[in-house]
Every structure is written in structure tokens, then in C-alpha cells.
Write an enzyme that holds these catalytic residues in place. Structure first.
Site, PDB file in Angstrom:
ATOM      1  N   ASP A  12      -3.793  -6.340  -2.064  1.00  0.00           N
ATOM      2  CA  ASP A  12      -4.149  -5.468  -3.187  1.00  0.00           C
ATOM      3  C   ASP A  12      -3.289  -5.891  -4.373  1.00  0.00           C
ATOM      4  O   ASP A  12      -2.058  -5.792  -4.313  1.00  0.00           O
ATOM      5  CB  ASP A  12      -3.877  -4.003  -2.838  1.00  0.00           C
ATOM      6  CG  ASP A  12      -4.742  -3.508  -1.684  1.00  0.00           C
ATOM      7  OD1 ASP A  12      -5.908  -3.935  -1.616  1.00  0.00           O
ATOM      8  OD2 ASP A  12      -4.258  -2.725  -0.866  1.00  0.00           O
ATOM      9  N   ASP A 131     -15.803   2.258   0.634  1.00  0.00           N
ATOM     10  CA  ASP A 131     -14.661   3.137   0.876  1.00  0.00           C
ATOM     11  C   ASP A 131     -15.229   4.454   1.394  1.00  0.00           C
ATOM     12  O   ASP A 131     -15.859   5.204   0.651  1.00  0.00           O
ATOM     13  CB  ASP A 131     -13.866   3.360  -0.411  1.00  0.00           C
ATOM     14  CG  ASP A 131     -13.109   2.113  -0.843  1.00  0.00           C
ATOM     15  OD1 ASP A 131     -12.776   1.291   0.038  1.00  0.00           O
ATOM     16  OD2 ASP A 131     -12.852   1.955  -2.051  1.00  0.00           O
TER      17      ASP A 131
END
Length: 255
Positions: A12, A131
């Protein structure tokens, strides 16, 4: 022919640095993305995934530089996602050295984008990222809901139905991230993996919840084709080899 299970570290990236938190908050610095990518390449990772977690246009140039530098230094497939909103964005990332591009929010807003990308570049380039959280109070038929904005905003869209539709539209692979499990190290959401596997025939990458080597084989047993993790790798608690050993012991083929 049995296909080997892929082990994929996820980086990330925020403003050019790798970060990691729990449920996308309380982010900690985890290092330089190019250095980490090179280390994972040497450690036997099968692929790498970069997610631009800020993904604002102001950071786009930073991310492209990271992708270019990484592509020059590693020779395993690189998936890049975060803030991809158009066919032109995909083109830019592929030219920078990405092998696959992840799309999430923009595809929810305009599902035709999936077909546009698949038609232009081939479906093997497109990874649809989901997600997913458990829907409050039976709000969806499957019990799972797609979220946006790092899991903070519910859409009311049934996650399993969206996975099926995305595969039909041309997504070549699904990255299924459990927002409930993300960063908790309590294990993958096996029920979610099974539910998605039941409705699609494209590869499924399981994400969210890895805490120990023993967490990975059940995800493959539930129907995932690949496993993805971040913090357990970045902070040295597990190596790629540890995960491959656990998978091998459980009878799953690895590279």
C-alpha cells in the site's frame, strides 16, 4: 494441469512510501516500495500488487515513478491499483511498467468501464478489486456488501452478485479483500471466498486477515487461486517461503 498457487505481497503506497494499518487507518511507514519489491522478488514472491492508497491526481506522478523504478528492478508480474478511472489511466500504468491494473470504485460507478478496459487491452490485464464487508442486518442476499473509500462507505451492492457481474463484463481476475478481516490477523474470510468462487470461473485472489502461515492453506481450500498479504510480510513476521512451505505441506502446488 494443476496451476500453482500464487503468493502475492501487497504494498500500500502513500506519497511514495509503503504504509500499513488496520482497516485502512492508523497507517505505519513500512519502507521504500522499490526496495521492498526487490526484496520480495528475491524472496520468491510470484507477483506484487501496489495499491495507491491516496490515489489523488497530485500523487499520480509519484506513483508512476514508483511503478517505473520497480518494473526496472523486478521481473515478476506487477499489478497496480488505486484511483484508476479510465481506459487512459490503464494505458498510462501499463506504459509505466505495470502488467495488470486494479480497478475498484470507478467500476462500481460505471460498470461499462470493465468491458472497455477488457476490450482495449485484454481481460488478463484487468483485476477487479472488491473491498467487502458483512452487510448489516441482511441488507444483501449473500450477506456481503461492496464498500468504497477504504471500506468506510457502504454501497448496498451485493458483493457476490457484483463479483459475478464483473467477471461476465470482462474482469480477468478478482481481488477479494475482506474489510472485516483486513489487518486483524485473524485469518481470511473463508465464507466470503467460497461464496465468490461459487459464482465465477476467473482466478480469485484472497486478501485480508492473514496472521500466520497456517491461515493461507484454508483460503486455497475455500477456492482462492492466490493469496495476498501485506503487514505480516512487511514487518518480518512471515516470509514468502514460510507461506509456500505451509501451502506445500497442505498439498497445494507452489512455484
Amino acid at each position: 494441469m494443476t496451476v500453482a498457487v500464487r503468493v502475492i505481497p501487497c504494498l500500500d503506497v502513500d506519497a511514495g512510501r509503503v504504509v500499513k494499518g488496520v482497516n485502512f487507518v492508523d497507517l505505519r511507514d513500512a519502507g521504500d516500495p522499490v526496495e521492498l519489491a526487490s526484496a520480495y522478488d528475491r524472496a520468491g514472491a510470484d507477483e506484487l500488487t501496489f495499491l495507491d492508497v491516496t490515489a489523488s491526481s497530485s500523487d499520480r506522478g509519484t506513483m508512476l515513478d514508483v511503478v517505473r523504478r520497480t518494473a526496472e528492478s523486478v521481473f515478476i508480474p506487477l499489478t497496480v491499483g488505486g484511483g484508476v478511472r479510465s481506459v487512459a489511466d490503464v494505458d498510462t500504468l501499463l506504459r509505466a511498467g505495470a502488467d495488470k491494473v486494479g480497478v475498484n470504485t470507478a467500476a462500481i460507478a460505471r460498470p461499462e468501464l470493465i468491458a472497455e478496459i477488457a476490450d482495449r487491452f485484454g481481460r488478463q490485464v484487468l483485476v477487479l478489486s472488491l473491498d467487502v464487508r458483512r452487510a448489516p442486518g441482511g441488507a444483501t442476499a449473500s450477506g456481503f456488501e461492496v464498500t468504497t473509500h477504504g471500506g468506510r462507505r457502504g454501497t448496498g451492492i451485493d458483493a457476490v452478485d457484483w463479483a459475478r457481474r464483473a467477471a461476465e463484463l470482462g474482469a480477468g481476475e478478482l481481488l477479494v479483500n475482506s474489510m472485516d478481516a483486513d489487518g486483524t490477523r485473524a485469518g481470511f474470510d473463508l465464507e466470503l471466498i467460497r461464496a465468490v468462487r461459487h459464482v465465477v470461473d476467473v482466478p480469485v485472489v484472497a486478501s485480508g486477515g492473514a496472521g500466520q502461515a497456517a491461515d493461507f492453506p484454508p483460503a486455497i481450500g475455500a477456492g482462492a487461486d492466490a493469496v495476498l498479504a501485506a503487514s505480516v510480510f512487511h514487518f518480518g513476521e512471515l516470509t514468502v517461503a514460510d507461506v509456500k512451505d505451509a501451502l506445500r505441506r497442505d498439498g497445494h502446488p507452489v512455484r
